[in-house]
Structure formats: C-alpha cells, structure tokens
Write a protein that holds these residues in place. Sequence first.
Motif, PDB file in Angstrom:
ATOM      1  N   PHE A 200       0.871  -1.221   0.041  1.00  0.00           N
ATOM      2  CA  PHE A 200      -0.140   0.108  -0.173  1.00  0.00           C
ATOM      3  C   PHE A 200       1.026   1.118   0.100  1.00  0.00           C
ATOM      4  N   LYS A 201       0.911   1.850  -1.185  1.00  0.00           N
ATOM      5  CA  LYS A 201       1.719   2.865  -1.317  1.00  0.00           C
ATOM      6  C   LYS A 201       1.033   4.513  -1.235  1.00  0.00           C
ATOM      7  N   GLY A 202      -0.194   4.328  -0.854  1.00  0.00           N
ATOM      8  CA  GLY A 202      -1.104   5.650  -0.885  1.00  0.00           C
ATOM      9  C   GLY A 202      -2.096   5.606  -2.027  1.00  0.00           C
ATOM     10  N   GLY A 203      -3.213   5.688  -1.451  1.00  0.00           N
ATOM     11  CA  GLY A 203      -4.338   5.615  -2.527  1.00  0.00           C
ATOM     12  C   GLY A 203      -4.354   6.844  -3.368  1.00  0.00           C
ATOM     13  N   TRP A 204      -5.528   7.035  -4.034  1.00  0.00           N
ATOM     14  CA  TRP A 204      -5.863   8.101  -4.882  1.00  0.00           C
ATOM     15  C   TRP A 204      -5.665   9.423  -3.958  1.00  0.00           C
ATOM     16  N   THR A 205      -6.445   9.454  -2.713  1.00  0.00           N
ATOM     17  CA  THR A 205      -6.417  10.705  -2.039  1.00  0.00           C
ATOM     18  C   THR A 205      -5.132  11.062  -1.529  1.00  0.00           C
ATOM     19  N   THR A 206      -4.241  10.200  -1.089  1.00  0.00           N
ATOM     20  CA  THR A 206      -2.842  10.569  -0.755  1.00  0.00           C
ATOM     21  C   THR A 206      -2.261  11.055  -1.958  1.00  0.00           C
ATOM     22  N   ARG A 207      -2.292  10.425  -3.422  1.00  0.00           N
ATOM     23  CA  ARG A 207      -1.492  10.965  -4.469  1.00  0.00           C
ATOM     24  C   ARG A 207      -2.129  12.202  -4.968  1.00  0.00           C
ATOM     25  N   HIS A 208      -3.442  12.327  -5.220  1.00  0.00           N
ATOM     26  CA  HIS A 208      -4.109  13.461  -5.494  1.00  0.00           C
ATOM     27  C   HIS A 208      -3.794  14.810  -4.706  1.00  0.00           C
ATOM     28  N   TYR A 209      -4.054  14.763  -3.363  1.00  0.00           N
ATOM     29  CA  TYR A 209      -3.624  16.069  -2.529  1.00  0.00           C
ATOM     30  C   TYR A 209      -2.226  16.127  -2.234  1.00  0.00           C
ATOM     31  N   GLY A 210      -1.145  15.062  -2.025  1.00  0.00           N
ATOM     32  CA  GLY A 210       0.079  15.344  -1.624  1.00  0.00           C
ATOM     33  C   GLY A 210       0.732  16.178  -2.468  1.00  0.00           C
ATOM     34  N   GLN A 211       0.874  17.150  -2.529  1.00  0.00           N
ATOM     35  CA  GLN A 211       1.537  18.182  -3.394  1.00  0.00           C
ATOM     36  C   GLN A 211       2.417  19.048  -2.740  1.00  0.00           C
ATOM     37  N   PRO A 212       3.720  18.532  -2.230  1.00  0.00           N
ATOM     38  CA  PRO A 212       4.365  19.304  -0.987  1.00  0.00           C
ATOM     39  C   PRO A 212       4.693  20.521  -1.628  1.00  0.00           C
ATOM     40  N   GLN A 213       4.913  20.715  -2.929  1.00  0.00           N
ATOM     41  CA  GLN A 213       5.430  22.080  -3.182  1.00  0.00           C
ATOM     42  C   GLN A 213       4.449  23.184  -3.290  1.00  0.00           C
ATOM     43  N   THR A 214       2.936  22.920  -2.976  1.00  0.00           N
ATOM     44  CA  THR A 214       1.934  23.741  -2.388  1.00  0.00           C
ATOM     45  C   THR A 214       1.726  23.859  -1.119  1.00  0.00           C
ATOM     46  N   GLY A 215       2.362  23.462  -0.170  1.00  0.00           N
ATOM     47  CA  GLY A 215       2.218  23.248   1.021  1.00  0.00           C
ATOM     48  C   GLY A 215       1.262  22.025   1.497  1.00  0.00           C
ATOM     49  N   ILE A 216       0.871  21.289   0.833  1.00  0.00           N
ATOM     50  CA  ILE A 216       0.108  20.133   1.182  1.00  0.00           C
ATOM     51  C   ILE A 216       0.719  18.970   0.953  1.00  0.00           C
ATOM     52  N   HIS A 217       0.967  18.265   2.123  1.00  0.00           N
ATOM     53  CA  HIS A 217       1.604  16.932   2.264  1.00  0.00           C
ATOM     54  C   HIS A 217       0.495  15.965   2.569  1.00  0.00           C
ATOM     55  N   ALA A 218       0.687  14.738   2.254  1.00  0.00           N
ATOM     56  CA  ALA A 218      -0.291  13.627   2.383  1.00  0.00           C
ATOM     57  C   ALA A 218       0.723  12.399   2.576  1.00  0.00           C
TER      58      ALA A 218
END
Length: 264
Positions: A200-218
Amino acid sequence: MQPVEVTAGDSPIVLGVPHAGTYVPPEIWADLNETGHKLADTDWHVDRLYSGLLPGATMVKANFHRYVIDANRDPAGVSLYPGQNTTTLCPTTDFNGHPIYLDGREPDEAEIEARRLAWHAPYHAALKAELERVREKHGIAILYDCHSIRSVVPYLFEGTLPDFNTGTNGGTTCAPEIEKAVVDVTAKAGGYTSILNGRFKGGWTTRHYGQPQTGIHAIQMELAQSTHLVSEDTPFAYDEAKADRLRVHLGAILQSLAELGVTR
C-alpha cells in the motif's frame, strides 16, 4: 444521511477517513447479495481509533460505505495498482474477489456517475476545503489518511500484512521529514511490524492531494485490523485493550506531525 461528517480543528493535521462509513442506501442494499451485505471490507472502527488522539486535529469522515462508491479511488476509474488485483471505483467484488451484487444488478456507467455526484464528490469537496482552510492558517496542511484492512487477504497480497503500512507513493506526496517522522515511530513500536511503501503506497487521496510544493503534504496509514479488532470477521468487534496499546503509537505519530506542521 449526509455523505460526509467534518470535525474542524485548529492544528495543521487533517485526518481523512474514507472507508469507516457503513451506510448503504436502501435501493443499493437491495441489489447486494449476501456477501455484499456482510460489508466485510469496511475500515472497521478507524474513526474511533483516531478520535481524541490529537487535540485540534480535523477529521473528514465519509459516512457511506465503499460498496456505494470508493472515496479513495480515482473518479475517472483509473487503477491505483496496474497489473495487481484491486477493487474499482464502484466495487463489484469484495477483497476476496467474490461478487457482491445479485446477478445482473451491477451499476452501469450512468449509475456510477450518479453515485459519484451524490457521494464521492461531496466527500472530496469537504476534504479539499478543510485542507485549504488549514493551509491558510498554518502555511501548511498535513493530510493523514486513515485506513485499515484484514491482515490476510490472499486476493490482494501474499502472506500476512505488516501492522503499520505507511504510504507516500515513493516519497512523492510529502516532505522527507514528514515521512521520517511517521516511520521513526512505527519502526520503534515494540511488538509491531511495519513497512514503508510496500503493498500500500498511498491511494488516490494521498496521491491527489499530496503536493508538497503547494504546502499540502499527504501520507496514508494502512493498519492491519489484527492490531485493534477482536477478530477480523463478523462482527468485527473493537478490542479495547489492543486498541489502547495501538493508540499510544498513533498518538505519537500525530503529535510528531503536528509539531512539524507548526515549525516548518
């Protein structure tokens, strides 16, 4: 039944709970077979497991069951794990690969789109809004996506699943220090096993929202249900003693992430 329940807090941490809901609308329930009615693939008691662990944490919980529509799947229907067994946006089988619908009653494209609009979209609208609110307040938001699954599911993976399964899609969905904060706790948790970016590498939610460059980490945490259930079968009862031991480590994870969130 409202699709989503939000408990808003003032910390940098947003807890996503997409699979603990058990509500199935009557018209969908009528189309499910006995296997579907068991609701075996619920992330049983995950909301209870994390409740109260971190003062100020926001929780966004889907109230509907994943058999209605899976809030952790790409709404376009793209597979999370190409070439591996998995379930779809509107599952037609359970985690054992067995059909969950009565013959001829699987949802068609029009029904899937109707469910997306009624259930999937409101959950993600609420989750997005909370992440943006928290980021505006702190300059950072950390989405910790809460999951659990039976420890032995041969259709999905071989052998027995580790207790803690941390997913960051190969380190792309959060800053390295956020990943490290979680792994440091799970690696030192006595009596538990753990892995980073395993099955389990992270589902769609983690991959969709996890954008560290924007300040949102997942980051996604998939727990083996043997860590907090009496039995991984009906009635999937919560084990207070097991859960209390586990909550110590989950609390340490969230506290560590919260401290990172206010110092970054």
